[in-house]
Write an enzyme that holds these catalytic residues in place. Structure first.
Site, PDB file in Angstrom:
ATOM      1  N   GLN A  56      51.382  38.996  38.824  1.00 13.99           N
ATOM      2  CA  GLN A  56      50.887  39.760  37.624  1.00 13.99           C
ATOM      3  C   GLN A  56      49.848  40.824  37.955  1.00 13.99           C
ATOM      4  O   GLN A  56      49.877  41.859  37.347  1.00 13.99           O
ATOM      5  CB  GLN A  56      50.238  38.570  36.727  1.00 13.99           C
ATOM      6  N   GLY A  89      48.101  44.012  39.986  1.00 19.07           N
ATOM      7  CA  GLY A  89      48.537  45.477  40.365  1.00 19.07           C
ATOM      8  C   GLY A  89      48.745  45.806  41.572  1.00 19.07           C
ATOM      9  O   GLY A  89      49.025  44.696  42.637  1.00 19.07           O
ATOM     10  N   ARG A  94      37.953  36.540  45.963  1.00 20.99           N
ATOM     11  CA  ARG A  94      38.671  35.406  45.484  1.00 20.99           C
ATOM     12  C   ARG A  94      38.112  33.861  46.235  1.00 20.99           C
ATOM     13  O   ARG A  94      38.238  33.127  45.673  1.00 20.99           O
ATOM     14  CB  ARG A  94      40.317  35.459  45.876  1.00 20.99           C
ATOM     15  N   ARG A 137      42.137  38.265  51.347  1.00 22.96           N
ATOM     16  CA  ARG A 137      42.744  39.464  51.119  1.00 22.96           C
ATOM     17  C   ARG A 137      41.857  40.150  49.779  1.00 22.96           C
ATOM     18  O   ARG A 137      41.437  39.298  48.766  1.00 22.96           O
ATOM     19  CB  ARG A 137      44.285  38.932  50.416  1.00 22.96           C
TER      20      ARG A 137
END
Length: 523
Positions: free
Chosen positions: A50, A52, A293, A390
């Site tokens: 979802q 980019g 994250r 990441r």
């Protein structure tokens, strides 16, 4: 289809990295075969991404992007590769997706590419296509690949093992030679026949291993096939303890762990607990809801533990008008609505889930592994770009860069490589014609997923990891025997690969006693 098949390059996987490599190889005049175990080549993580893809925004630079990547990766990144990708990546995106093909990225009122900002990015540099960027990219690349005469695309084909002459050759003197890969044994699911697929070069583009965990945002094929095959062939594998858990996937009984994109938080959504309280400021005062994250996932996990709840909530409705939500996030809106959640009026129940593997098969800047004629690209590979975590939207970019670079390296080396003598590679020998019991396969898969989620998940400890290793090793002994006593099938191949990859990940986590990035040790 003959039992023996030969092509110049064999690409295993049909995500963004595999398609980028295959297209570039085709443009360079090489003949390529692309395999996918799925019924449809669109069934891969890329198609469902979802978020980019990193590009370059206003007041942006390669140096600034590199700083953000290094910060998210806690400085454990490969600095040379980070600098390389930050400098070259946006140009690769422009060439492949704006010149060679035409991806319909979002534009502003001036019809310029619209760049957005996501968590841990210093500036707005992310290209989107609404909330289905991966799908938009994948459809365009797949259409281009299907039109190219140099490419053969085979669905319903599962790679079983890489062919290495020092293991498989009938010439036993091959054991004295350096290890190299000359193709793969591949199961044609439609006729249950195993083919010898020989190639000058083999490219692993098989994705990650999110499906090793009980809760995952990944598609069914992300079960560690490439890692396991590379490990059995003797390839070096690194950084597999760094498994990124996406902080926000839908938590609703009867619904899958559908990804709720970080772009919602980028658009202003806030995380709240079951009491309706904001909580990210307590865990990350600097970034709050836009923290990296690993920080957000652990924060949610701790908040769930603190209040003894099984989820938290993401509130977008309080910060964005209903029409804007439907226009910007139509896929998420429709999916949640199907499960009786109207995100224009109510918060979304969310929980973390395994999302992205930061480690994998070691490769150099050109996608070469430490085994001759074997390349790895995308999530199955480890360039060192991500370090211990990441940065959002770098995965699609890495897939493009590694795919194109591997293709160019292969093209440069093809004339120096000969096909291996096909007479020396024996046909696949079926150990049994018995059909494996699907109930037993599903039970063992669930055991692996439960062990990995409970013992090798968001929060780890020495005792949990040791127990995981004991249980997984016993399970692998049983699975190997089960594998050898039954006719090979896609599900049985996946089970064998899953337990092998689970042990690789758990060993890496056990060996690293330092909490950093998305590897968190309670000690």
């Amino acid at each position: 289809m003959p039992e023996l098949y030969q092509d110049t390059v064999l690409v295993i996987g049909s995500g963004i990295a595999g398609l980028s490599a295959a297209l570039e190889l085709a443009y360079l005049g090489l003949s390529v075969t692309v395999l996918t175990r799925a019924d449809d080549a669109e069934d891969c993580n890329t198609h469902w991404a979802q978020g980019g893809i990193v590009y370059r925004g206003e007041n942006d630079s390669a140096e600034l992007l590199a700083q953000d990547i290094m910060a998210a990766g806690h400085g454990l990144n490969n600095p040379d590769y980070v600098a390389y990708l930050a400098a070259r990546g946006p140009d690769y995106v422009r060439r492949l997706m704006m010149q060679q093909t035409r991806v319909d990225f979002d534009r502003n009122h001036k019809q310029q590419w619209l760049t957005c900002q996501e968590g841990a990015h210093s500036v707005a540099r992310i290209l989107h296509h609404k909330d289905a960027t991966g799908q938009a990219i994948h459809k365009v690349l797949l259409a281009a690949l299907r039109q190219h005469r140099n490419v053969s695309l085979m669905t319903h084909h599962t790679a079983i093992d890489l062919i290495t002459p020092n293991h498989h050759s009938l010439d036993r003197r091959s054991v004295y030679q350096p290890t190299r890969v000359v193709g793969a044994y591949v199961l044609n699911q439609q006729n249950d026949q195993v083919m010898r697929m020989l190639a000058k070069h083999t490219v692993l583009a098989s994705g990650g291993y999110g499906q090793l965990f009980l809760h995952s945002s990944n598609t069914a094929g992300a079960r560690g096939d490439g890692i396991a095959m590379a490990n059995r062939a003797g390839a070096r594998i690194i950084n597999t303890e760094y498994v990124q858990f996406h902080p926000t996937t839908l938590h609703k009984k009867g619904a899958p762990n559908f990804l709720i994109s970080e772009a919602l938080r980028g658009a202003g959504a806030r995380l709240i607990n079951a009491k309706g309280e904001f909580f990210m400021q307590h865990y990350s005062p600097e970034w709050q809801d836009l923290a990296p994250r690993d920080v957000v996932s652990r924060s949610i996990f701790k908040e769930m533990q603190r209040l003894n709840n099984d989820c938290v909530y993401l509130d977008l409705a309080s910060y964005l008008q209903a029409d804007a939500i439907k226009a910007k996030f139509p896929g998420i809106y429709q999916f949640c609505l199907q499960h009786d959640i109207d995100i224009t009026r109510q918060p979304i129940p969310v929980t973390p889930a395994a999302h992205y593997a930061c480690g994998g098969v070691w490769v150099n800047q050109h996608g070469m592994t430490d085994i001759q004629q074997l390349y790895a690209v995308g999530e199955v590979a480890c360039t060192g770009l991500h370090g211990a975590n990441r940065l959002a939207s770098t995965s699609l970019l890495e897939g493009v860069v590694t795919g194109l670079d591997a293709a160019r390296a292969i093209a440069d080396n093809t004339d120096r490589v000969d096909f291996y003598d096909k007479q020396l590679i024996p046909p696949w020998q079926m150990n049994s014609m018995e059909t494996a019991d699907d109930v037993l396969i599903q039970h063992d898969v669930h055991r692996i997923q439960t062990i990995m989620w409970n013992y090798v998940g968001i929060s780890r400890s020495s005792e949990r990891l040791q127990r995981a290793l004991r249980e997984l090793r016993r399970l692998e002994d049983d699975i190997e025997q089960f594998y050898r006593n039954n006719r090979v099938s896609d599900a049985l191949i996946g089970l064998r690969n899953a337990v092998r990859t689970a042990i690789i990940v758990t060993l890496a986590a056990w060996s690293n006693s330092h909490s950093i990035g998305c590897h968190y040790r309670e000690e």
